[in-house]
Write a protein that holds these residues in place. Structure first.
Motif, PDB file in Angstrom:
ATOM      1  N   PRO A 137       0.824  -1.202   0.000  1.00  0.00           N
ATOM      2  CA  PRO A 137       0.000   0.000   0.000  1.00  0.00           C
ATOM      3  C   PRO A 137       0.863   1.259   0.000  1.00  0.00           C
ATOM      4  CG  PRO A 137      -0.012  -1.034   2.161  1.00  0.00           C
ATOM      5  CD  PRO A 137       0.676  -1.986   1.230  1.00  0.00           C
ATOM      6  N   VAL A 138       0.238   2.406  -0.191  1.00  0.00           N
ATOM      7  CA  VAL A 138       0.985   3.662  -0.310  1.00  0.00           C
ATOM      8  C   VAL A 138       1.815   3.946   0.938  1.00  0.00           C
ATOM      9  CG1 VAL A 138       0.782   6.150  -0.665  1.00  0.00           C
ATOM     10  CG2 VAL A 138      -0.741   4.584  -1.894  1.00  0.00           C
ATOM     11  N   THR A 139       1.245   3.732   2.088  1.00  0.00           N
ATOM     12  CA  THR A 139       1.976   3.939   3.349  1.00  0.00           C
ATOM     13  C   THR A 139       1.966   2.628   4.139  1.00  0.00           C
ATOM     14  OG1 THR A 139      -0.058   4.772   4.378  1.00  0.00           O
ATOM     15  CG2 THR A 139       1.470   6.397   3.468  1.00  0.00           C
ATOM     16  N   PRO A 140       2.848   1.704   3.771  1.00  0.00           N
ATOM     17  CA  PRO A 140       2.823   0.374   4.401  1.00  0.00           C
ATOM     18  C   PRO A 140       3.412   0.392   5.799  1.00  0.00           C
ATOM     19  CG  PRO A 140       4.666   0.525   2.913  1.00  0.00           C
ATOM     20  CD  PRO A 140       3.892   1.809   2.761  1.00  0.00           C
ATOM     21  N   GLU A 141       2.949  -0.517   6.620  1.00  0.00           N
ATOM     22  CA  GLU A 141       3.572  -0.747   7.916  1.00  0.00           C
ATOM     23  C   GLU A 141       4.941  -1.383   7.693  1.00  0.00           C
ATOM     24  OE1 GLU A 141       2.525  -0.035  10.962  1.00  0.00           O
ATOM     25  OE2 GLU A 141       0.687   0.913  10.210  1.00  0.00           O
ATOM     26  N   PRO A 142       5.934  -1.032   8.496  1.00  0.00           N
ATOM     27  CA  PRO A 142       7.275  -1.627   8.323  1.00  0.00           C
ATOM     28  C   PRO A 142       7.251  -3.149   8.299  1.00  0.00           C
ATOM     29  CG  PRO A 142       7.383   0.210   9.858  1.00  0.00           C
ATOM     30  CD  PRO A 142       5.921  -0.012   9.562  1.00  0.00           C
ATOM     31  N   ALA A 143       6.392  -3.734   9.095  1.00  0.00           N
ATOM     32  CA  ALA A 143       6.326  -5.201   9.139  1.00  0.00           C
ATOM     33  C   ALA A 143       5.956  -5.780   7.778  1.00  0.00           C
ATOM     34  CB  ALA A 143       5.323  -5.650  10.196  1.00  0.00           C
ATOM     35  N   LEU A 144       5.078  -5.096   7.035  1.00  0.00           N
ATOM     36  CA  LEU A 144       4.684  -5.571   5.711  1.00  0.00           C
ATOM     37  C   LEU A 144       5.854  -5.512   4.738  1.00  0.00           C
ATOM     38  CD1 LEU A 144       1.113  -4.071   5.101  1.00  0.00           C
ATOM     39  CD2 LEU A 144       1.737  -6.470   5.454  1.00  0.00           C
ATOM     40  N   VAL A 145       6.641  -4.453   4.833  1.00  0.00           N
ATOM     41  CA  VAL A 145       7.796  -4.308   3.949  1.00  0.00           C
ATOM     42  C   VAL A 145       8.786  -5.446   4.180  1.00  0.00           C
ATOM     43  CG1 VAL A 145       9.729  -2.842   3.277  1.00  0.00           C
ATOM     44  CG2 VAL A 145       7.534  -1.800   3.907  1.00  0.00           C
ATOM     45  N   TRP A 146       9.096  -5.720   5.437  1.00  0.00           N
ATOM     46  CA  TRP A 146      10.073  -6.767   5.745  1.00  0.00           C
ATOM     47  C   TRP A 146       9.518  -8.147   5.463  1.00  0.00           C
ATOM     48  CZ3 TRP A 146      14.163  -4.377   5.296  1.00  0.00           C
ATOM     49  CH2 TRP A 146      14.364  -3.118   5.862  1.00  0.00           C
ATOM     50  N   GLN A 147       8.222  -8.320   5.636  1.00  0.00           N
ATOM     51  CA  GLN A 147       7.609  -9.604   5.285  1.00  0.00           C
ATOM     52  C   GLN A 147       7.755  -9.868   3.790  1.00  0.00           C
ATOM     53  OE1 GLN A 147       3.357  -9.727   5.787  1.00  0.00           O
ATOM     54  NE2 GLN A 147       3.173 -11.797   5.015  1.00  0.00           N
ATOM     55  N   LEU A 148       7.473  -8.852   2.990  1.00  0.00           N
ATOM     56  CA  LEU A 148       7.601  -9.016   1.543  1.00  0.00           C
ATOM     57  C   LEU A 148       9.053  -9.246   1.150  1.00  0.00           C
ATOM     58  CD1 LEU A 148       6.231  -9.003  -1.207  1.00  0.00           C
ATOM     59  CD2 LEU A 148       6.558  -6.515  -1.288  1.00  0.00           C
ATOM     60  N   PHE A 149       9.957  -8.517   1.773  1.00  0.00           N
ATOM     61  CA  PHE A 149      11.385  -8.693   1.477  1.00  0.00           C
ATOM     62  C   PHE A 149      11.814 -10.138   1.723  1.00  0.00           C
ATOM     63  CE2 PHE A 149      15.663  -8.978   3.321  1.00  0.00           C
ATOM     64  CZ  PHE A 149      16.423  -8.588   2.227  1.00  0.00           C
ATOM     65  N   VAL A 150      11.460 -10.692   2.868  1.00  0.00           N
ATOM     66  CA  VAL A 150      11.850 -12.064   3.205  1.00  0.00           C
ATOM     67  C   VAL A 150      11.263 -13.060   2.200  1.00  0.00           C
ATOM     68  CG1 VAL A 150      11.593 -13.907   4.911  1.00  0.00           C
ATOM     69  CG2 VAL A 150      12.212 -11.593   5.649  1.00  0.00           C
ATOM     70  N   LEU A 151      10.004 -12.881   1.846  1.00  0.00           N
ATOM     71  CA  LEU A 151       9.358 -13.795   0.898  1.00  0.00           C
ATOM     72  C   LEU A 151      10.032 -13.741  -0.472  1.00  0.00           C
ATOM     73  CD1 LEU A 151       5.591 -13.230   1.796  1.00  0.00           C
ATOM     74  CD2 LEU A 151       6.957 -15.282   2.244  1.00  0.00           C
ATOM     75  N   LEU A 152      10.367 -12.542  -0.913  1.00  0.00           N
ATOM     76  CA  LEU A 152      10.965 -12.401  -2.235  1.00  0.00           C
ATOM     77  C   LEU A 152      12.410 -12.915  -2.262  1.00  0.00           C
ATOM     78  CD1 LEU A 152       9.589  -8.902  -3.311  1.00  0.00           C
ATOM     79  CD2 LEU A 152       8.797 -11.165  -4.019  1.00  0.00           C
ATOM     80  N   ILE A 153      13.150 -12.722  -1.184  1.00  0.00           N
ATOM     81  CA  ILE A 153      14.510 -13.253  -1.128  1.00  0.00           C
ATOM     82  C   ILE A 153      14.481 -14.782  -1.110  1.00  0.00           C
ATOM     83  CG2 ILE A 153      16.422 -13.586   0.492  1.00  0.00           C
ATOM     84  CD1 ILE A 153      16.811 -11.253  -1.339  1.00  0.00           C
ATOM     85  N   CYS A 154      13.533 -15.338  -0.391  1.00  0.00           N
ATOM     86  CA  CYS A 154      13.392 -16.804  -0.388  1.00  0.00           C
ATOM     87  C   CYS A 154      13.051 -17.312  -1.791  1.00  0.00           C
ATOM     88  CB  CYS A 154      12.320 -17.231   0.605  1.00  0.00           C
ATOM     89  SG  CYS A 154      12.799 -17.032   2.340  1.00  0.00           S
ATOM     90  N   ALA A 155      12.177 -16.590  -2.483  1.00  0.00           N
ATOM     91  CA  ALA A 155      11.824 -16.968  -3.852  1.00  0.00           C
ATOM     92  C   ALA A 155      13.041 -16.855  -4.766  1.00  0.00           C
ATOM     93  CB  ALA A 155      10.690 -16.085  -4.362  1.00  0.00           C
ATOM     94  N   SER A 156      13.835 -15.802  -4.593  1.00  0.00           N
ATOM     95  CA  SER A 156      15.047 -15.626  -5.396  1.00  0.00           C
ATOM     96  C   SER A 156      16.051 -16.743  -5.110  1.00  0.00           C
ATOM     97  CB  SER A 156      15.688 -14.268  -5.094  1.00  0.00           C
ATOM     98  OG  SER A 156      14.856 -13.210  -5.506  1.00  0.00           O
ATOM     99  N   ALA A 157      16.170 -17.128  -3.848  1.00  0.00           N
ATOM    100  CA  ALA A 157      17.081 -18.214  -3.490  1.00  0.00           C
ATOM    101  C   ALA A 157      16.674 -19.507  -4.190  1.00  0.00           C
ATOM    102  CB  ALA A 157      17.093 -18.405  -1.977  1.00  0.00           C
ATOM    103  N   PHE A 158      15.394 -19.771  -4.230  1.00  0.00           N
ATOM    104  CA  PHE A 158      14.897 -20.968  -4.909  1.00  0.00           C
ATOM    105  C   PHE A 158      15.280 -20.953  -6.381  1.00  0.00           C
ATOM    106  CE2 PHE A 158      11.635 -23.276  -7.284  1.00  0.00           C
ATOM    107  CZ  PHE A 158      11.640 -24.502  -6.640  1.00  0.00           C
ATOM    108  N   VAL A 159      15.158 -19.788  -7.024  1.00  0.00           N
ATOM    109  CA  VAL A 159      15.457 -19.677  -8.455  1.00  0.00           C
ATOM    110  C   VAL A 159      16.959 -19.776  -8.708  1.00  0.00           C
ATOM    111  CG1 VAL A 159      15.408 -18.132 -10.454  1.00  0.00           C
ATOM    112  CG2 VAL A 159      13.396 -18.355  -8.997  1.00  0.00           C
ATOM    113  N   PHE A 160      17.755 -18.951  -8.029  1.00  0.00           N
ATOM    114  CA  PHE A 160      19.185 -18.890  -8.315  1.00  0.00           C
ATOM    115  C   PHE A 160      19.914 -20.179  -7.915  1.00  0.00           C
ATOM    116  CE2 PHE A 160      18.688 -14.068  -7.745  1.00  0.00           C
ATOM    117  CZ  PHE A 160      18.404 -13.900  -9.092  1.00  0.00           C
TER     118      PHE A 160
END
Length: 205
Positions: A137-160
């Motif tokens: 969202p436009v003004t996300p809670e910090p927890a949402l940002v870090w949650q998304l970061f962790v999920l995307l890094i895990c997804a990147s790890a799976f790919v690479f």
């Protein structure tokens, strides 16, 4: 999150990360030529580079780069120069090949190579900034940002890391050894094309 389903965001991120590009090209080449551990070392370097840009975007550094375009330009030209270096190296190897046993490189060096590939890739900065803008969202809670970061890094790890495991398969590696010069020529041309693409890319902000 926004109205876009989280699963769709992650799948789209994995498809984009797994599409042909400097990162996947380098991982597949190292895995076929030097084996699984070498491919994993290079993939880990790329993953750490991605995580650095992800953290920078989460902390607002990407917005700072876009506000001061010269910072983005420094990364862009550095990335183009590094890919051009890899292109020349691959083309030289294709024209004057060495036995596979003589092209060994320490895994630590391969990790640094992967790190440099991603840290000098301006598209990685754009990717992280864009995914946050799309998925949060436009003004996300910090927890949402870090949650998304962790999920995307895990997804990147799976790919690479998956690329490293896949292309170090003995059958694929054996095929590489039989057609090493052809692979090196293709890698050189693709690295060169990626360098040219970065040099000619337009940044619209």
């Amino acid at each position: 999150m926004t109205s876009i389903p989280l699963l769709a965001v992650i799948v789209g991120w994995m498809v984009a990360g797994g599409s042909p590009g400097p990162a996947t090209l380098a991982i597949s080449g190292a895995s076929m030529e030097r084996g699984r551990m070498a491919g994993l070392a290079l993939a880990l370097g790329i993953l750490v580079g991605s995580a650095i840009w992800g953290l920078a975007a989460a902390l607002g550094f990407s917005a700072l780069m876009f506000a001061h375009s010269w910072m983005f330009e420094v990364v862009r030209y550095a990335g183009a120069a590094y890919l051009l270096y890899l292109a020349i190296k691959s083309l030289r190897s294709a024209l004057a090949p060495k036995p596979v046993a003589l092209v060994h490189a320490a895994n630590g060096r391969l990790f640094v190579k992967g790190l440099l590939i991603h840290l000098t890739n301006p598209k990685a900065i754009l990717a992280w900034g864009s995914i946050y803008a799309i998925a949060l969202p436009v003004t996300p809670e910090p927890a949402l940002v870090w949650q998304l970061f962790v999920l995307l890094i895990c997804a990147s790890a799976f790919v690479f890391l998956g690329y490293a495991v896949l292309f170090s398969n003995p059958v694929i590696a054996s095929g590489y050894r039989r057609a090493k010069r052809g692979f090196e020529l293709v890698f050189g041309l693709l690295f060169g094309a990626a360098s040219l693409k970065i040099l000619t890319m337009r940044l619209d902000v």
